[in-house]
Design a protein around this motif. Sequence first.
Motif, PDB file in Angstrom:
ATOM      1  N   THR A 120     -35.223  -3.986  48.930  1.00  0.00           N
ATOM      2  CA  THR A 120     -34.224  -3.312  49.764  1.00  0.00           C
ATOM      3  C   THR A 120     -32.927  -3.014  49.031  1.00  0.00           C
ATOM      4  N   PRO A 121     -32.294  -4.006  48.325  1.00  0.00           N
ATOM      5  CA  PRO A 121     -31.060  -3.689  47.614  1.00  0.00           C
ATOM      6  C   PRO A 121     -31.242  -2.602  46.587  1.00  0.00           C
ATOM      7  N   SER A 122     -32.391  -2.614  45.851  1.00  0.00           N
ATOM      8  CA  SER A 122     -32.615  -1.603  44.828  1.00  0.00           C
ATOM      9  C   SER A 122     -32.701  -0.217  45.434  1.00  0.00           C
ATOM     10  N   ALA A 123     -33.457  -0.091  46.511  1.00  0.00           N
ATOM     11  CA  ALA A 123     -33.591   1.215  47.161  1.00  0.00           C
ATOM     12  C   ALA A 123     -32.259   1.676  47.718  1.00  0.00           C
ATOM     13  N   TRP A 124     -31.535   0.715  48.314  1.00  0.00           N
ATOM     14  CA  TRP A 124     -30.219   1.079  48.856  1.00  0.00           C
ATOM     15  C   TRP A 124     -29.285   1.522  47.736  1.00  0.00           C
ATOM     16  N   ALA A 125     -29.325   0.778  46.626  1.00  0.00           N
ATOM     17  CA  ALA A 125     -28.422   1.080  45.525  1.00  0.00           C
ATOM     18  C   ALA A 125     -28.700   2.437  44.922  1.00  0.00           C
ATOM     19  N   ALA A 126     -29.994   2.795  44.818  1.00  0.00           N
ATOM     20  CA  ALA A 126     -30.334   4.076  44.201  1.00  0.00           C
ATOM     21  C   ALA A 126     -29.721   5.236  44.966  1.00  0.00           C
ATOM     22  N   GLY A 127     -29.880   5.229  46.298  1.00  0.00           N
ATOM     23  CA  GLY A 127     -29.302   6.305  47.092  1.00  0.00           C
ATOM     24  C   GLY A 127     -27.800   6.284  47.062  1.00  0.00           C
ATOM     25  N   TRP A 128     -27.236   5.100  47.084  1.00  0.00           N
ATOM     26  CA  TRP A 128     -25.777   4.972  47.056  1.00  0.00           C
ATOM     27  C   TRP A 128     -25.216   5.448  45.714  1.00  0.00           C
ATOM     28  N   ALA A 129     -25.902   5.088  44.616  1.00  0.00           N
ATOM     29  CA  ALA A 129     -25.415   5.465  43.294  1.00  0.00           C
ATOM     30  C   ALA A 129     -25.513   6.965  43.057  1.00  0.00           C
ATOM     31  N   ASP A 130     -26.547   7.625  43.606  1.00  0.00           N
ATOM     32  CA  ASP A 130     -26.669   9.078  43.462  1.00  0.00           C
ATOM     33  C   ASP A 130     -25.433   9.792  44.003  1.00  0.00           C
ATOM     34  N   GLY A 131     -24.842   9.232  45.057  1.00  0.00           N
ATOM     35  CA  GLY A 131     -23.671   9.846  45.667  1.00  0.00           C
ATOM     36  C   GLY A 131     -22.426   9.789  44.809  1.00  0.00           C
ATOM     37  N   LEU A 132     -22.456   8.993  43.737  1.00  0.00           N
ATOM     38  CA  LEU A 132     -21.307   8.922  42.842  1.00  0.00           C
ATOM     39  C   LEU A 132     -21.148  10.185  42.009  1.00  0.00           C
ATOM     40  N   PHE A 133     -22.257  10.930  41.835  1.00  0.00           N
ATOM     41  CA  PHE A 133     -22.256  12.104  40.956  1.00  0.00           C
ATOM     42  C   PHE A 133     -22.457  13.370  41.789  1.00  0.00           C
ATOM     43  N   PRO A 134     -21.376  14.080  42.108  1.00  0.00           N
ATOM     44  CA  PRO A 134     -21.528  15.322  42.881  1.00  0.00           C
ATOM     45  C   PRO A 134     -22.285  16.406  42.118  1.00  0.00           C
ATOM     46  N   THR A 135     -22.272  16.346  40.780  1.00  0.00           N
ATOM     47  CA  THR A 135     -23.013  17.283  39.938  1.00  0.00           C
ATOM     48  C   THR A 135     -23.995  16.496  39.087  1.00  0.00           C
ATOM     49  N   LYS A 136     -25.271  16.854  39.165  1.00  0.00           N
ATOM     50  CA  LYS A 136     -26.293  16.098  38.436  1.00  0.00           C
ATOM     51  C   LYS A 136     -27.001  16.925  37.364  1.00  0.00           C
ATOM     52  N   PHE A 165     -19.454  15.360  33.502  1.00  0.00           N
ATOM     53  CA  PHE A 165     -19.988  15.089  34.837  1.00  0.00           C
ATOM     54  C   PHE A 165     -18.962  14.245  35.589  1.00  0.00           C
ATOM     55  N   PRO A 166     -18.411  14.770  36.686  1.00  0.00           N
ATOM     56  CA  PRO A 166     -17.433  13.975  37.437  1.00  0.00           C
ATOM     57  C   PRO A 166     -18.098  12.818  38.170  1.00  0.00           C
ATOM     58  N   ILE A 167     -17.378  11.715  38.275  1.00  0.00           N
ATOM     59  CA  ILE A 167     -17.818  10.540  39.022  1.00  0.00           C
ATOM     60  C   ILE A 167     -16.779  10.299  40.121  1.00  0.00           C
ATOM     61  N   GLN A 168     -17.218  10.243  41.355  1.00  0.00           N
ATOM     62  CA  GLN A 168     -16.307  10.040  42.476  1.00  0.00           C
ATOM     63  C   GLN A 168     -16.753   8.825  43.274  1.00  0.00           C
ATOM     64  N   LEU A 209     -18.244  11.270  32.895  1.00  0.00           N
ATOM     65  CA  LEU A 209     -19.212  11.025  31.825  1.00  0.00           C
ATOM     66  C   LEU A 209     -19.331  12.314  31.030  1.00  0.00           C
ATOM     67  N   LEU A 210     -19.143  12.223  29.720  1.00  0.00           N
ATOM     68  CA  LEU A 210     -19.119  13.401  28.858  1.00  0.00           C
ATOM     69  C   LEU A 210     -20.472  13.586  28.184  1.00  0.00           C
ATOM     70  N   ALA A 211     -21.043  14.779  28.316  1.00  0.00           N
ATOM     71  CA  ALA A 211     -22.290  15.138  27.635  1.00  0.00           C
ATOM     72  C   ALA A 211     -21.968  16.154  26.546  1.00  0.00           C
ATOM     73  N   THR A 212     -22.289  15.813  25.298  1.00  0.00           N
ATOM     74  CA  THR A 212     -22.029  16.691  24.153  1.00  0.00           C
ATOM     75  C   THR A 212     -23.349  17.224  23.616  1.00  0.00           C
ATOM     76  N   PHE A 213     -23.487  18.543  23.619  1.00  0.00           N
ATOM     77  CA  PHE A 213     -24.670  19.214  23.094  1.00  0.00           C
ATOM     78  C   PHE A 213     -24.509  19.321  21.582  1.00  0.00           C
ATOM     79  N   ASN A 214     -25.418  18.732  20.828  1.00  0.00           N
ATOM     80  CA  ASN A 214     -25.279  18.662  19.371  1.00  0.00           C
ATOM     81  C   ASN A 214     -25.758  19.959  18.718  1.00  0.00           C
ATOM     82  N   THR A 215     -24.906  20.967  18.769  1.00  0.00           N
ATOM     83  CA  THR A 215     -25.267  22.299  18.287  1.00  0.00           C
ATOM     84  C   THR A 215     -25.245  22.410  16.768  1.00  0.00           C
ATOM     85  N   ASP A 216     -24.669  21.429  16.076  1.00  0.00           N
ATOM     86  CA  ASP A 216     -24.611  21.504  14.618  1.00  0.00           C
ATOM     87  C   ASP A 216     -25.891  21.009  13.956  1.00  0.00           C
TER      88      ASP A 216
END
Length: 334
Positions: free
Chosen positions: A22-38, A55-58, A94-101
């Motif tokens: 139960t805590p794991s399932a609850w946490a997964a849905g709750w944690a998804d809400g931290l990231f408005p953009t996925k 990626f913003p975290i709210q 959270l910063l995602a850097t695309f390694n274009t070099d």
Amino acid sequence: MLTDFRNLMFAASMFTAAIASTPSAWAAGWADGLFPTKTHNFGTVAVASDTKFRFPIQNNTNTDIHISTVRASCGCTTPTVETEWVRAGSSGSLLATFNTDTFKGKKGATLTVVIDRPVYAEVRLRVDGYIRQDIVFNPGSVEFGNVRPGEQAEKTVSIGYAGRDNWQIVDIENTVPYLKTSLKQTSRGGQRVNYGLTVQLTDEAPVGYLQQELVLVTNDRAMPRVPVRVSGQVEAGLTISPSAIAVGSVKPGETVSQRLVVRGQQPFLIQDIACQGWDVEFDAPEKAKSTHLLTVRMTATNQPGEFRGPIVIRTAGDTGLTARALVTADIREK
């Protein structure tokens, strides 16, 4: 008896498994809400371009969140946790850097964010893009750095292309009114062409982090659009630290003290501090300074229940500034 015992043990094991899951399932849905953009698609980008996305975290909960690590499924993307602790009611990134070099062609990665507090959870983010080898930016992006509010800034990026002798940039797509652009061809010959792109940040830019994108439109029918990353930070005229204040449990009429650091671009005096539902007192500084260290005394006048609202600080003078910090509290009965 043996059958009854086995049935009893089976029921107990099923109950334990249900409680454990139960805590794991609850946490997964709750944690998804931290990231408005996925998800984010970088599109078609130039080799060696500075290609990043935040990626913003709210955290809209009443509990502090701790990100222990983040891993990428592909070396084409480097993830960086910029805010390890995201306090209750505050935000991070959270910063995602695309390694274009070092990578070319179509690439993508799944970023797995691991949260270990208040409960364990994982959130998966996704980035994709196409890194083309025939276009080079120098520098890799338009980076304004820190800019004071109301100021203008200007940066130039060199764009080099090697391939078709008739290749050209025909337009620049720009949907941001406070970014002004100009493009100049600097050389052409031997199936190579170079441009200079100048970008101006006007004094109308809003306060906060700037993460925008210009799109170069070319006459390449196969891949006509090439984005150019634009970033910077327009500093606030007035800031409060901490930006989120967790008071905890208080009773109506109870007084709590909070230390605040208030910073401005220029020396200032504080006119008032207010928070709806609280009586706020402070010793007003007599001397104008660019940084004030205050002890604010807050007396709860709210009815019992959960409180969430801003504390507002205003400076004195005709050009008074305003800054806000989030206050959360649990007002309990006497």
